[in-house]
Structure formats: structure tokens, C-alpha cells
Enzyme design. Structure first.
Site, PDB file in Angstrom:
ATOM      1  N   CYS A 252     -22.757  15.495  32.355  1.00 30.99           N
ATOM      2  CA  CYS A 252     -23.269  14.126  32.509  1.00 30.99           C
ATOM      3  C   CYS A 252     -22.136  13.130  32.236  1.00 30.99           C
ATOM      4  O   CYS A 252     -21.519  13.173  31.167  1.00 30.99           O
ATOM      5  CB  CYS A 252     -24.413  13.911  31.524  1.00 30.99           C
ATOM      6  SG  CYS A 252     -25.041  12.231  31.485  1.00 30.99           S
TER       7      CYS A 252
ATOM      8  N   ASP B 185       0.828  -1.205   0.000  1.00 26.13           N
ATOM      9  CA  ASP B 185       0.000   0.000   0.000  1.00 26.13           C
ATOM     10  C   ASP B 185       0.863   1.255   0.000  1.00 26.13           C
ATOM     11  O   ASP B 185       0.534   2.251  -0.634  1.00 26.13           O
ATOM     12  CB  ASP B 185      -0.910   0.021   1.238  1.00 26.13           C
ATOM     13  CG  ASP B 185      -1.996  -1.043   1.146  1.00 26.13           C
ATOM     14  OD1 ASP B 185      -2.084  -1.706   0.086  1.00 26.13           O
ATOM     15  OD2 ASP B 185      -2.734  -1.207   2.126  1.00 26.13           O
TER      16      ASP B 185
ATOM     17  N   CYS C 271     -32.390  11.837  33.608  1.00 27.22           N
ATOM     18  CA  CYS C 271     -31.366  11.102  32.866  1.00 27.22           C
ATOM     19  C   CYS C 271     -31.017   9.829  33.642  1.00 27.22           C
ATOM     20  O   CYS C 271     -30.784   9.893  34.848  1.00 27.22           O
ATOM     21  CB  CYS C 271     -30.123  11.976  32.702  1.00 27.22           C
ATOM     22  SG  CYS C 271     -28.691  11.074  32.059  1.00 27.22           S
TER      23      CYS C 271
ATOM     24  N   GLU D  52     -23.915  -2.478 -10.819  1.00 25.13           N
ATOM     25  CA  GLU D  52     -24.509  -2.168  -9.528  1.00 25.13           C
ATOM     26  C   GLU D  52     -23.400  -1.678  -8.606  1.00 25.13           C
ATOM     27  O   GLU D  52     -22.418  -2.389  -8.379  1.00 25.13           O
ATOM     28  CB  GLU D  52     -25.160  -3.438  -8.960  1.00 25.13           C
ATOM     29  CG  GLU D  52     -26.026  -3.208  -7.762  1.00 25.13           C
ATOM     30  CD  GLU D  52     -27.495  -2.927  -8.096  1.00 25.13           C
ATOM     31  OE1 GLU D  52     -27.833  -2.849  -9.306  1.00 25.13           O
ATOM     32  OE2 GLU D  52     -28.286  -2.788  -7.164  1.00 25.13           O
TER      33      GLU D  52
ATOM     34  N   GLU E  18       3.917   1.640  -1.237  1.00 26.22           N
ATOM     35  CA  GLU E  18       4.501   1.870  -2.566  1.00 26.22           C
ATOM     36  C   GLU E  18       3.456   2.454  -3.516  1.00 26.22           C
ATOM     37  O   GLU E  18       3.735   3.341  -4.310  1.00 26.22           O
ATOM     38  CB  GLU E  18       5.049   0.550  -3.137  1.00 26.22           C
ATOM     39  CG  GLU E  18       6.316   0.079  -2.441  1.00 26.22           C
ATOM     40  CD  GLU E  18       6.678  -1.352  -2.818  1.00 26.22           C
ATOM     41  OE1 GLU E  18       7.736  -1.550  -3.414  1.00 26.22           O
ATOM     42  OE2 GLU E  18       5.881  -2.266  -2.517  1.00 26.22           O
TER      43      GLU E  18
ATOM     44  N   SER F 277     -36.705  -2.133 -15.338  1.00 20.94           N
ATOM     45  CA  SER F 277     -36.675  -2.772 -14.020  1.00 20.94           C
ATOM     46  C   SER F 277     -37.131  -4.221 -14.189  1.00 20.94           C
ATOM     47  O   SER F 277     -37.636  -4.602 -15.241  1.00 20.94           O
ATOM     48  CB  SER F 277     -37.572  -2.024 -13.044  1.00 20.94           C
ATOM     49  OG  SER F 277     -38.797  -1.729 -13.648  1.00 20.94           O
TER      50      SER F 277
ATOM     51  N   LYS G  30     -28.676 -10.721  -7.042  1.00 26.12           N
ATOM     52  CA  LYS G  30     -29.326  -9.420  -7.100  1.00 26.12           C
ATOM     53  C   LYS G  30     -28.701  -8.583  -5.994  1.00 26.12           C
ATOM     54  O   LYS G  30     -28.953  -8.791  -4.817  1.00 26.12           O
ATOM     55  CB  LYS G  30     -30.828  -9.566  -6.885  1.00 26.12           C
ATOM     56  CG  LYS G  30     -31.576  -8.281  -7.110  1.00 26.12           C
ATOM     57  CD  LYS G  30     -33.078  -8.516  -7.093  1.00 26.12           C
ATOM     58  CE  LYS G  30     -33.797  -7.221  -7.411  1.00 26.12           C
ATOM     59  NZ  LYS G  30     -33.464  -6.153  -6.449  1.00 26.12           N
TER      60      LYS G  30
ATOM     61  N   CYS H 204     -30.471  14.698  27.546  1.00 27.79           N
ATOM     62  CA  CYS H 204     -30.013  15.052  28.877  1.00 27.79           C
ATOM     63  C   CYS H 204     -29.232  16.347  28.683  1.00 27.79           C
ATOM     64  O   CYS H 204     -28.229  16.363  27.978  1.00 27.79           O
ATOM     65  CB  CYS H 204     -29.093  13.968  29.444  1.00 27.79           C
ATOM     66  SG  CYS H 204     -28.102  14.576  30.820  1.00 27.79           S
TER      67      CYS H 204
ATOM     68  N   ASP I  59     -27.737  -5.611  -3.496  1.00 24.52           N
ATOM     69  CA  ASP I  59     -28.481  -4.581  -2.785  1.00 24.52           C
ATOM     70  C   ASP I  59     -27.700  -3.275  -2.916  1.00 24.52           C
ATOM     71  O   ASP I  59     -27.017  -2.846  -1.998  1.00 24.52           O
ATOM     72  CB  ASP I  59     -28.619  -4.994  -1.315  1.00 24.52           C
ATOM     73  CG  ASP I  59     -29.703  -4.196  -0.620  1.00 24.52           C
ATOM     74  OD1 ASP I  59     -30.481  -3.522  -1.314  1.00 24.52           O
ATOM     75  OD2 ASP I  59     -29.758  -4.240   0.611  1.00 24.52           O
TER      76      ASP I  59
ATOM     77  N   CYS J  89     -27.125  10.587  35.041  1.00 29.04           N
ATOM     78  CA  CYS J  89     -26.756  11.678  35.955  1.00 29.04           C
ATOM     79  C   CYS J  89     -27.946  12.243  36.718  1.00 29.04           C
ATOM     80  O   CYS J  89     -27.791  13.118  37.553  1.00 29.04           O
ATOM     81  CB  CYS J  89     -26.057  12.795  35.191  1.00 29.04           C
ATOM     82  SG  CYS J  89     -27.185  13.737  34.145  1.00 29.04           S
TER      83      CYS J  89
ATOM     84  N   LYS K  19     -31.573 -14.643 -16.138  1.00 32.17           N
ATOM     85  CA  LYS K  19     -31.711 -14.038 -17.467  1.00 32.17           C
ATOM     86  C   LYS K  19     -31.606 -15.113 -18.537  1.00 32.17           C
ATOM     87  O   LYS K  19     -30.783 -16.028 -18.410  1.00 32.17           O
ATOM     88  CB  LYS K  19     -30.584 -13.016 -17.705  1.00 32.17           C
ATOM     89  CG  LYS K  19     -30.607 -11.830 -16.773  1.00 32.17           C
ATOM     90  CD  LYS K  19     -29.360 -10.978 -16.977  1.00 32.17           C
ATOM     91  CE  LYS K  19     -29.348  -9.800 -16.013  1.00 32.17           C
ATOM     92  NZ  LYS K  19     -28.040  -9.134 -15.976  1.00 32.17           N
TER      93      LYS K  19
END
Ligand SMILES: [Zn+2]
Length: 550
Positions: free
Chosen positions: A441, A35, A418, A174, A37, A84, A117, A436, A119, A421, A291
Site C-alpha cells: 500500500c 552541551d 483501503c 510534582e 563540554e 489530597s 496546580k 489495510c 498536571d 490502495c 494555601k
């Protein structure tokens, strides 16, 4: 001039190297350099591009860090609409769909591509001469928002295509936030007093629709390409599967769990397999997409009411369970908010034992009419955060009471206090939350101190969030300012802490005075000011003095 030419050459070389390592890291998951380099290459490129702005091109990997904020998104008209999908919620519905399409394709051999599918958020990406030029949301299917700058920040999305790509083409994919990143983002937001995202889709959508692409750049988004939208090329393959393979050869990232199958049985098997294994996926999937593989068959079946006949989404069952709500607890947040949470009879939901769940606020509890002692339906929304969906009214006990934070916290004097306190609680007109108001507190101070020393705040190494709270409990510090008065001798007196570690902590505290302004603003923990807002405030005001005068 030679300087300019040499720089240009070096920039091209750096871009080539960075793109290569990006691909190894983000697409092939097989990095060849560390990372550090990688960062060094990127920093050198950024530096050169800053010095020679005329050499900046939109496909430069240095541009991934995000462009200047927009006032509003432009509109992109999709050349081919993004349709869709029709949904199936049970195998019976999947089989009906299968029956319909086999009827429309009598005697023809058919095969299917099964995909997860995701999300996430659907986007369309246009490449011209191999360069990513436009990225847009689905929008209403015909027109979407231009979010090109934000999509450029996604590391696994190549800014330039490789291989034998058509002159102009559009792929669809996606955008999603991997589970671990989603959890992390929500924990940070919770700590910052910001509303948490209900599910990864909201988080991904919220991230790509940021007007400031620098905010998007800090969100570790990922993308899977699932289709070729269109291409200016008549040499395209005639099946969806081969098309995906071709898209992959242009260096775009596919979901490795896609599968080509020949029968409905195999589709159902794919579904059953992933219903079983979905909790182990690094991303959220809420079903599978089936599909038709043959593109000419797709063409002939066409679409009905904006849903293609040749594809269907088959949803996974929701992760739900019922259990008993034993009590409603109230915790005190850093900014004094009183947060109700469900204390549950432990129950398995989607492979995880759940003992507590979020209840948002009192209004939400009343709207759902959730009462202590109820049997409740629990759901892991987006399969991550457990939420109490509703009570099971038939199982309600006769003596149950409508929940009220004020009643829950009412003391013998008739007022509500609260839980930590004992200060009288308040509710601002028009707000859903109770507070509160006591700045001293202990619950708030502990949270504030924890927040102050955190990595994103003052990043006081060696002190750590836990130790800071211990110091407070021991009376060494009463608030954040006291940290700066700590003496090594005081710390050395503590059990298990030598002179050296005490000294190191004091040095680290002292060093934190030089933290960047955005971190200081963040560390102070102002209500509604998270890391992102803090960075913006720091940019706008430049100094703490100007900010406090604003
Ligand atoms: Zn309090």
C-alpha cells in the site's frame, strides 16, 4: 593504589563540577558550559565509575542514566500522609472556603500562598545527610511505590542537597513533562504505532512508573517542589512561604510563579491572571492551589476526611468549544491501521485554531455516538490534544447515520476498501482497529520509508523523510531495500540535485548499514515496537539473526 586514589579524587572533582553545571542548567536556567563540554565531563565520570565500580555512590550524577530494570516496585510507607486537596470549581466555592477558615481563625491576620496546580504526578523525596535516598509516589497517601531510581534520572532534581539542610527531611513535589516534550513524545509514539498519551499527567505518570529506569531517563521530566513534608530540625520557619524559600536554598527547584498574597481579592486576581495566561506556560496547569501561609494556623485547622482545611485547589475552566463535524476522514498508518479523524469547521479552543481532532477508533466513535454532520463538543484534553467529547444531541440532523468505517469505505462492489490502495480492509477479531493488509500500500510504504530514514531509525543524513517519499513518488525506490541500490548517477539526473549531493546521499545510505542494532530494529517498524522496545530487544537478543529466530 595511587591509581585508585587519583581516580577517586578525579571522580569527586567530576561529580562536583557536573552537579554544579546541572544546577546552573536545570535549576537556575543559566548554563555556563556547552552541551558538548558537559557531555564530556559526564562521559569521563561514567567511564571511571565503570572501571572502578567500588567508587560508585547512589548520589553520583552518572547514575542518572538509569539503573537496572526492576521486577516490581517496593513499597514506601510515608512518615506523614500525603493528603489530597478539596476542589473549588467557581469563585463562589472559593469564597465559601475563605469564609469557613476566617470563621475558624477569628480576628487573626491571614495570608495565602498561591501556586499553580501542576498536571503531573505527586512524589515524596527523602534526603538523608543531604543525599536523595528515597523517592516515592503518593500512592494511597499512606503508602506509595518506591521509584527512587526513576526519580534520580530527573535532571532538575538534585541528588545531593546544598546549604544548611536538616539531617533528614522529606520534600514533596510534582513531576511533570513540559508541553514541548509532551508533544514530541506523542509524535514519536504516534509514528511508532504506539498509543499516545491523553495528557501530560498520564505521560509523566507512565514515565516515572517504568520498571526500567533507562526508559525514564530518556523522558525529559521536570519537577517543582511545593512543600516540606517533614524535617528533623526544630529551627524551621513558621510560614509556608519561608519554608519554600528554605527548600530552595537547599538547591531544590520551586515554581517561579508562586505568589504570597494577603487578601482573597489578590487570590482571585492571581487566578484570573493565569486563566488568561495559562496557554503560554511551558507546562500544563489545571488550576491554582491556595494555601494558608501561617504554619501554626495550618496546624490548628488540621484536616477533615483526608483533605486539609487550610488549602484548596481552584480549577481552571476546561478548554472547550462546540463546532460542526463536517466529515470523518480515514488515514492509513505505517502498519496499515485505518485511523478515523474528525474534520471540523475551524474553531478556537484555548487560543489555538482546531480543524481536525483525533477520534481514536470506531468503537470509541460509536460509544460516544458521534455522527457526521453533528454539532460536537471539542476539548483540548490536558490542554494539548483536541478531542471530540460528545455530540450535541439537540442539534442533530434528522437524517444522520451511525458511523461505520466499513460503510464509509464501502465501494460499488459492496465490500470496504483501503482509501489509498483500494485493498479489501480487515479487522482482527477482538481488536478495535481496521487494517489495510496490503504490504505494498503506497500510504504504508511512504510512512515506512519515512520511518526508516528518520533520525531514530537509520538516520540517513541528506536524504531526509520528505525526500525519501519524493523518491518513492518518482519511482526511484519502491521499498526500503531499494534505497541500498541507488546509484549517484540516478540521483544526479534529478532536477535540482547535483552530482555531489547525489553522491553524498548514496554514501549516507551506505553508512547507515553500521547503525546500532536497536536502531535497525526500530527502523524496520514492526507493529508495537517503538524506540524503547527496540532498545530492549537489541539488549536481549544481541543480533538480528538471533532475534529473527526467537
Ligand atoms: Zn492500502
Amino acid at each position: 593504589m595511587t591509581d585508585y586514589l587519583q581516580t577517586q579524587e578525579r571522580i569527586l572533582e567530576l561529580r562536583h563540577q557536573i552537579n554544579h553545571h546541572n544546577r546552573l542548567y536545570y535549576v537556575l536556567d543559566a548554563p555556563k558550559i556547552s552541551d558538548e563540554e558537559y557531555d564530556a565531563l559526564l562521559r569521563e565520570l561514567q567511564k571511571l565509575e565503570n572501571e572502578f565500580p567500588s567508587l560508585v555512590t547512589p548520589d553520583s550524577p552518572a547514575q542518572r542514566v538509569g539503573a537496572e530494570p526492576l521486577k516490581t516496585f517496593g513499597i514506601v510507607k510515608h512518615r506523614k500522609p500525603l493528603l489530597s486537596l478539596a476542589n473549588a470549581f467557581c469563585k463562589e466555592e472559593l469564597r465559601e472556603w475563605h469564609k469557613r477558615i476566617t470563621k475558624l481563625l477569628p480576628g487573626e491576620k491571614i495570608s495565602f500562598v498561591c501556586e499553580h496546580k501542576m498536571d503531573g504526578l505527586a512524589v515524596a523525596l527523602t534526603y538523608e545527610n543531604g543525599v536523595l535516598t528515597t523517592g516515592a509516589t503518593r500512592g494511597n497517601g499512606d503508602e506509595g511505590e518506591n521509584i527512587t531510581n526513576n526519580l534520580r534520572t530527573i535532571r532538575s532534581l538534585p541528588l545531593t542537597a546544598l546549604g544548611n539542610f536538616p539531617q533528614r527531611f522529606e520534600v514533596r513535589g510534582e513531576v511533570f513533562l513540559p508541553k514541548t516534550n509532551f508533544d514530541k513524545l506523542n509524535r514519536e509514539r504516534e509514528r511508532d504505532g504506539l498509543p499516545i498519551f491523553a495528557n501530560p499527567r498520564n505521560a509523566a505518570a507512565g514515565s516515572v512508573r517504568q520498571l526500567d529506569s533507562k526508559v525514564t531517563a530518556r523522558r525529559p521530566l521536570d519537577i517543582f517542589i511545593y512543600a516540606l513534608g517533614w524535617a528533623e530540625n526544630d529551627q524551621l520557619p513558621d510560614s509556608h512561604w519561608e519554608m519554600l524559600e528554605q527548600v530552595k536554598s537547599w538547591s531544590l527547584k520551586l515554581n517561579p510563579n508562586n505568589r504570597l498574597v494577603d487578601t482573597l481579592d489578590a487570590v482571585e486576581q492571581y487566578y484570573d491572571e493565569w486563566v488568561e495566561k495559562r496557554d503560554n506556560l511551558p507546562y500544563e496547569a489545571d488550576g491554582i492551589v491556595v494555601k494558608l501561609n501561617d504554619l501554626s494556623q495550618q496546624e490548628r485547622l488540621g484536616a477533615a476526611s483526608r483533605e486539609p482545611r487550610w488549602a484548596i485547589a481552584f480549577k481552571f475552566p476546561a478548554h472547550q468549544a462546540t463546532t460542526q463535524l463536517k466529515d470523518i476522514g480515514i488515514s492509513v498508518g505505517r502498519t496499515g491501521t485505518l485511523n478515523p479523524y474528525a474534520i471540523l469547521e475551524p474553531v478556537f479552543v484555548g487560543g489555538v485554531v482546531i480543524k481536525q481532532a483525533s477520534l481514536h477508533n470506531e468503537d470509541d466513535i460509536r460509544r460516544k455516538d458521534i455522527r457526521i454532520g453533528d454539532t460536537v463538543v471539542l476539548q483540548r484534553a490536558g490542554d494539548v490534544i483536541p478531542q471530540v467529547i460528545s455530540p450535541v444531541l439537540e442539534k442533530r440532523k434528522a437524517n444522520s447515520l451511525v458511523f461505520s468505517i466499513e460503510d464509509k469505505l464501502r465501494g460499488s462492489d459492496g465490500a470496504s476498501h483501503c482509501p489509498v490502495c483500494n485493498e479489501r480492509i480487515v479487522r482482527t477479531e477482538g481488536e478495535a482497529m481496521y487494517y489495510c493488509p496490503n504490504a505494498a500500500c503506497p500510504a504504508q510504504l511512504a510512512e515506512k520509508l519515512e520511518h526508516f530514514v528518520s533520525k531514530q531509525g537509520m538516520d540517513i543524513r541528506g536524504l531526509g523523510e520528505r525526500l525519501a517519499v519524493v523518491f518513492m513518488a518518482e519511482g526511484l525506490v519502491k521499498d526500503v531495500a531499494d534505497l541500498y541500490d541507488l546509484k549517484p548517477e540516478q540521483l544526479a539526473l534529478r532536477e535540482g540535485m547535483g552530482e555531489k549531493s547525489g553522491y553524498n546521499i548514496v554514501v549516507a545510505i551506505e553508512r547507515s548499514r553500521t547503525r546500532p542494532l536497536s536502531n535497525i530494529i526500530f527502523a524496520l517498524g514492526i507493529r508495537h515496537v517503538g524506540g524503547e522496545t527496540a532498545a530492549i530487544l537489541a539488549r536481549e537478543f544481541g543480533s538480528l539473526k538471533l532475534l529473527s529466530e526467537a
